[in-house]
Design a protein around this motif. Structure first.
Motif, PDB file in Angstrom:
ATOM      1  N   LYS A 172      30.490  33.495  36.411  1.00  0.00           N
ATOM      2  CA  LYS A 172      31.608  34.438  36.325  1.00  0.00           C
ATOM      3  C   LYS A 172      31.799  35.191  37.628  1.00  0.00           C
ATOM      4  O   LYS A 172      30.846  35.671  38.222  1.00  0.00           O
ATOM      5  N   GLY A 193      37.916  37.799  35.314  1.00  0.00           N
ATOM      6  CA  GLY A 193      38.442  37.637  33.965  1.00  0.00           C
ATOM      7  C   GLY A 193      38.610  36.191  33.526  1.00  0.00           C
ATOM      8  O   GLY A 193      38.522  35.885  32.330  1.00  0.00           O
ATOM      9  N   ASP A 252      35.834  35.149  31.336  1.00  0.00           N
ATOM     10  CA  ASP A 252      35.853  35.722  29.980  1.00  0.00           C
ATOM     11  C   ASP A 252      36.790  34.901  29.088  1.00  0.00           C
ATOM     12  O   ASP A 252      36.490  34.623  27.930  1.00  0.00           O
ATOM     13  N   SER A 293      35.088  47.116  38.567  1.00  0.00           N
ATOM     14  CA  SER A 293      36.105  46.274  39.205  1.00  0.00           C
ATOM     15  C   SER A 293      35.570  45.471  40.374  1.00  0.00           C
ATOM     16  O   SER A 293      34.614  45.875  41.042  1.00  0.00           O
ATOM     17  N   ARG A 294      36.235  44.350  40.625  1.00  0.00           N
ATOM     18  CA  ARG A 294      36.080  43.725  41.934  1.00  0.00           C
ATOM     19  C   ARG A 294      36.725  44.675  42.934  1.00  0.00           C
ATOM     20  O   ARG A 294      37.738  45.315  42.624  1.00  0.00           O
ATOM     21  N   LYS A 347      43.331  45.616  43.575  1.00  0.00           N
ATOM     22  CA  LYS A 347      42.934  46.563  42.536  1.00  0.00           C
ATOM     23  C   LYS A 347      43.351  48.001  42.838  1.00  0.00           C
ATOM     24  O   LYS A 347      43.127  48.910  42.039  1.00  0.00           O
ATOM     25  N   LEU A 399      31.441  51.066  39.428  1.00  0.00           N
ATOM     26  CA  LEU A 399      30.613  49.868  39.556  1.00  0.00           C
ATOM     27  C   LEU A 399      31.502  48.773  40.116  1.00  0.00           C
ATOM     28  O   LEU A 399      32.528  48.444  39.523  1.00  0.00           O
ATOM     29  N   GLY A 407      27.579  46.331  43.264  1.00  0.00           N
ATOM     30  CA  GLY A 407      26.926  45.145  42.714  1.00  0.00           C
ATOM     31  C   GLY A 407      27.654  44.676  41.478  1.00  0.00           C
ATOM     32  O   GLY A 407      28.695  45.230  41.110  1.00  0.00           O
ATOM     33  N   TYR A 408      27.117  43.625  40.896  1.00  0.00           N
ATOM     34  CA  TYR A 408      27.691  43.077  39.679  1.00  0.00           C
ATOM     35  C   TYR A 408      26.646  43.211  38.581  1.00  0.00           C
ATOM     36  O   TYR A 408      25.531  42.706  38.722  1.00  0.00           O
ATOM     37  N   ASP A 409      26.952  43.922  37.514  1.00  0.00           N
ATOM     38  CA  ASP A 409      25.942  44.204  36.495  1.00  0.00           C
ATOM     39  C   ASP A 409      26.615  44.297  35.120  1.00  0.00           C
ATOM     40  O   ASP A 409      27.238  45.309  34.780  1.00  0.00           O
ATOM     41  N   TYR A 423      31.694  51.442  29.905  1.00  0.00           N
ATOM     42  CA  TYR A 423      32.795  51.496  28.939  1.00  0.00           C
ATOM     43  C   TYR A 423      32.438  52.435  27.778  1.00  0.00           C
ATOM     44  O   TYR A 423      33.299  53.154  27.265  1.00  0.00           O
ATOM     45  N   LEU A 437      41.349  42.829  31.966  1.00  0.00           N
ATOM     46  CA  LEU A 437      40.539  42.882  30.747  1.00  0.00           C
ATOM     47  C   LEU A 437      39.866  44.239  30.611  1.00  0.00           C
ATOM     48  O   LEU A 437      39.567  44.677  29.501  1.00  0.00           O
ATOM     49  N   TYR A 444      38.551  46.218  27.209  1.00  0.00           N
ATOM     50  CA  TYR A 444      37.177  46.633  26.886  1.00  0.00           C
ATOM     51  C   TYR A 444      37.126  48.150  26.717  1.00  0.00           C
ATOM     52  O   TYR A 444      36.463  48.675  25.829  1.00  0.00           O
TER      53      TYR A 444
HETATM   54  P1  ADP Z   1      39.763  40.201  37.556  1.00  0.00           P
HETATM   55  O1  ADP Z   1      39.700  38.910  36.815  1.00  0.00           O
HETATM   56  O2  ADP Z   1      40.946  40.321  38.479  1.00  0.00           O
HETATM   57  O3  ADP Z   1      38.495  40.560  38.255  1.00  0.00           O
HETATM   58  P2  ADP Z   1      39.916  41.429  34.905  1.00  0.00           P
HETATM   59  O4  ADP Z   1      40.146  42.846  34.485  1.00  0.00           O
HETATM   60  O5  ADP Z   1      40.768  40.383  34.278  1.00  0.00           O
HETATM   61  O6  ADP Z   1      39.999  41.383  36.487  1.00  0.00           O
HETATM   62  O7  ADP Z   1      38.419  41.020  34.566  1.00  0.00           O
HETATM   63  C1  ADP Z   1      37.348  41.643  35.182  1.00  0.00           C
HETATM   64  C2  ADP Z   1      36.093  41.323  34.384  1.00  0.00           C
HETATM   65  O8  ADP Z   1      34.977  41.406  35.261  1.00  0.00           O
HETATM   66  C3  ADP Z   1      35.832  42.314  33.279  1.00  0.00           C
HETATM   67  O9  ADP Z   1      35.067  41.641  32.292  1.00  0.00           O
HETATM   68  C4  ADP Z   1      34.965  43.375  33.973  1.00  0.00           C
HETATM   69  O10 ADP Z   1      34.179  44.103  33.046  1.00  0.00           O
HETATM   70  C5  ADP Z   1      34.127  42.492  34.851  1.00  0.00           C
HETATM   71  N1  ADP Z   1      33.632  43.110  36.092  1.00  0.00           N
HETATM   72  C6  ADP Z   1      34.323  43.346  37.235  1.00  0.00           C
HETATM   73  N2  ADP Z   1      33.506  43.852  38.175  1.00  0.00           N
HETATM   74  C7  ADP Z   1      32.291  43.948  37.617  1.00  0.00           C
HETATM   75  C8  ADP Z   1      31.011  44.403  38.085  1.00  0.00           C
HETATM   76  N3  ADP Z   1      30.855  44.845  39.325  1.00  0.00           N
HETATM   77  N4  ADP Z   1      29.947  44.354  37.235  1.00  0.00           N
HETATM   78  C9  ADP Z   1      30.120  43.900  35.962  1.00  0.00           C
HETATM   79  N5  ADP Z   1      31.294  43.455  35.454  1.00  0.00           N
HETATM   80  C10 ADP Z   1      32.354  43.476  36.279  1.00  0.00           C
END
Ligand code: ADP
Length: 489
Positions: free
Chosen positions: A15, A18, A21, A299-300, A305, A327, A354-356, A364, A381, A385
């Motif tokens: 992943k 989104g 997911d 977020s990324r 964004k 985050l 980071g990604y966590d 959330y 998404l 959430y």
């Molecule tokens: P995109 O696909 O453009 O990144 P979306 O809102 O469709 O945006 O989906 C983002 C998904 O990635 C969500 O499930 C969000 O919780 C998750 N996410 C984004 N950044 C992180 C992060 N740094 N750590 C954990 N989950 C993240």
């Protein structure tokens, strides 16, 4: 009916956003609607490792420089087909980039291989005679599949291409067309050519039987130059074949009453949610001397964004009495700027680069609001959430954000229907106004809880959208059968 998903990401195996997911959740829901879906993924090392006893269902001695096999297996309730091609996928780095954060130079080969093997399976090669009625290709990484399928006009299955984000177009130099076996005759404006280069995404748009994207508003935005990113003309040309279907979320793994990552709560017992906010404040070392609204971001970190706007608005957010938690990972400049802000405002701003996944769940569950200030957002998404977990989204009025959040304007507040706060995309002034309104409603505990209950009641699952996908699939399959019998007759 049988369907083959072709995608480069799928929760919980691989992943970056989104897309994963959606690909991880939709097959199971479609299954309950009589649609048997298998998901073809690149065999990244982690994905291959999680297969206990995979079966080889297809093999070729050489594809783009090395041997390939397709392995069939099942994991987490999903029927998986994995492209086992060590020369393409067995490497350290992220899905699309090396450790230096640059795109792999052979991405065209890595994802042409995915699409080509998807086409073979689509035509019934290997997989014990399993032949899908429809191939559903996701984003540019799978974009060549509808084009490869065209070479077999009679026997091919129907095809759908989904745009999860038109910003990522899979553009490569002209000479790579030959390397990945694209027909030279189609290298033109009406084909896969894109201003002198080739575009995998454009191939998906031009050659699929239908195009879907992930919200009705984004589907109409894509027809305009402001959102279409130089592909708006193609979208306009195919407008009667473009459908906007909202994404949902997997409401069983995202359930605040059972989520193992958080202190669980239900809409009836919202007070139990507070333990999550306290835990989050401790985790991010926020001073908790009084009850301040907690604004958060998951977020990324990319230009899309709109987080540069939020950076500029941090002084106002703090003046309004709010705290901020973020985050995210991505753009180095944004990472540094948010980290600096946290050191300037200890106890009020907490940042985790980071990604966590587990921390995302805690955020959330423990935040009062989730900020999504995107300049454009195909669906988004995070706001779904957030609503599922009782954090009110503050979002830019664009794409799927506009379709999934009911703004707290005077009428919606009076009617008790609001679930969040919308503001004008790209406008810091409008963002700050939304922050101020959120703080005002937050001080009225009853109004706030009413909004939280509305948010928690929103239907954010997949059922309605799965029905829409199923009806498009059925229509395309009927068309295909008519076409195939016409060609034979
Ligand atoms: P995109 O696909 O453009 O990144 P979306 O809102 O469709 O945006 O989906 C983002 C998904 O990635 C969500 O499930 C969000 O919780 C998750 N996410 C984004 N950044 C992180 C992060 N740094 N750590 C954990 N989950 C993240």
């Amino acid at each position: 009916m049988k369907g083959l998903f072709i995608a480069s990401e799928c929760v919980p195996f691989a992943k970056t956003g989104g897309l994963a997911d959606v690909v991880g959740a939709l097959p199971t829901v479609l299954d309950t609607r009589g649609c048997e879906v298998r998901v073809l993924l690149p065999g990244y090392p982690d994905v291959i490792d999680c297969q206990a006893s995979p079966r080889v269902v297809f093999q070729a001695d050489c594809l783009f420089g090395g041997p390939v096999r397709v392995l069939s297996g099942e994991a987490r309730g999903i029927d998986l087909l994995l492209v086992d091609a060590p020369h393409l996928y067995d490497r350290t780095g992220s899905l699309y980039q090396g450790p230096d954060r640059r795109d792999w130079t052979d991405n065209h080969l890595r994802f042409a291989a995915l699409a080509w093997l998807g086409t073979q399976i689509g035509l019934g090669s290997g997989t014990d005679g399993w032949k899908p009625d429809l191939v559903h290709a996701h984003d540019w990484q799978a974009g060549l599949a509808p084009l490869y399928l065209r070479e077999n006009p009679v026997h091919r299955p129907a095809s759908v291409f989904t745009i999860h984000n038109i910003a990522y177009q899979g553009i490569f130099p002209e000479h790579t067309a030959d390397e990945v076996g694209l027909p030279a005759a189609e290298f033109n404006m009406r084909g896969y050519e894109f201003f002198g280069d080739i575009s995998f995404l454009k191939a998906g748009l031009v050659y699929a039987d239908a195009i879907t994207t992930v919200s009705p508003t984004y589907a109409s935005e894509l027809r305009s130059p402001a959102f279409g990113m130089r592909l708006d003309g193609v979208i306009r040309e195919r407008r009667d074949r473009v459908f906007g279907i909202l994404n949902g979320i997997d409401t069983s793994s995202w359930d605040p009453s059972t989520d193992p990552c958080i202190s669980t709560f239900t809409p009836r017992k919202l007070s139990a949610r507070r333990a999550n906010k306290r835990a989050l404040a401790t985790e991010f070392r926020l001073s908790s001397d009084r009850d301040r609204p907690l604004f958060s971001v998951v977020s990324r970190l990319t230009g899309q964004k709109g987080l540069d706007l939020l950076l500029e608005a941090i002084p106002e957010l703090l003046d309004l009495g709010g705290d901020l938690v973020l985050l995210g990972t991505g753009d180095g400049t944004l990472e540094r700027a948010f980290t600096d802000s946290a050191s300037r405002h200890p106890g009020r701003v907490g940042i985790r680069i980071g990604y966590d996944e587990a921390l995302a769940h805690r955020i959330y569950a423990g935040s009062d609001t989730i900020l999504v200030p995107s300049r454009f957002e195909p669906c988004g998404l995070t706001q779904l959430y957030a609503q599922r977990y009782g954090a009110l989204p503050i979002v830019a009025r664009t794409g799927g954000l506009a379709d999934t959040v009911i703004d707290a304007n005077a009428a919606a507040l009076a009617a008790g229907a609001a679930t969040g706060f919308l503001f004008k995309p790209g406008s810091k002034t409008s963002l700050v106004e939304a922050l101020a309104l959120a703080c005002e409603v937050y001080r009225d505990r009853r109004a706030w809880q009413r909004m939280q209950r509305n948010a928690l009641r929103q239907d954010v699952g997949w059922d309605r959208s799965a029905r829409e996908y199923r009806s498009i699939y059925d229509r395309l399959i009927r068309e295909r059968r008519r076409h195939a019998s016409g060609s034979r007759g």
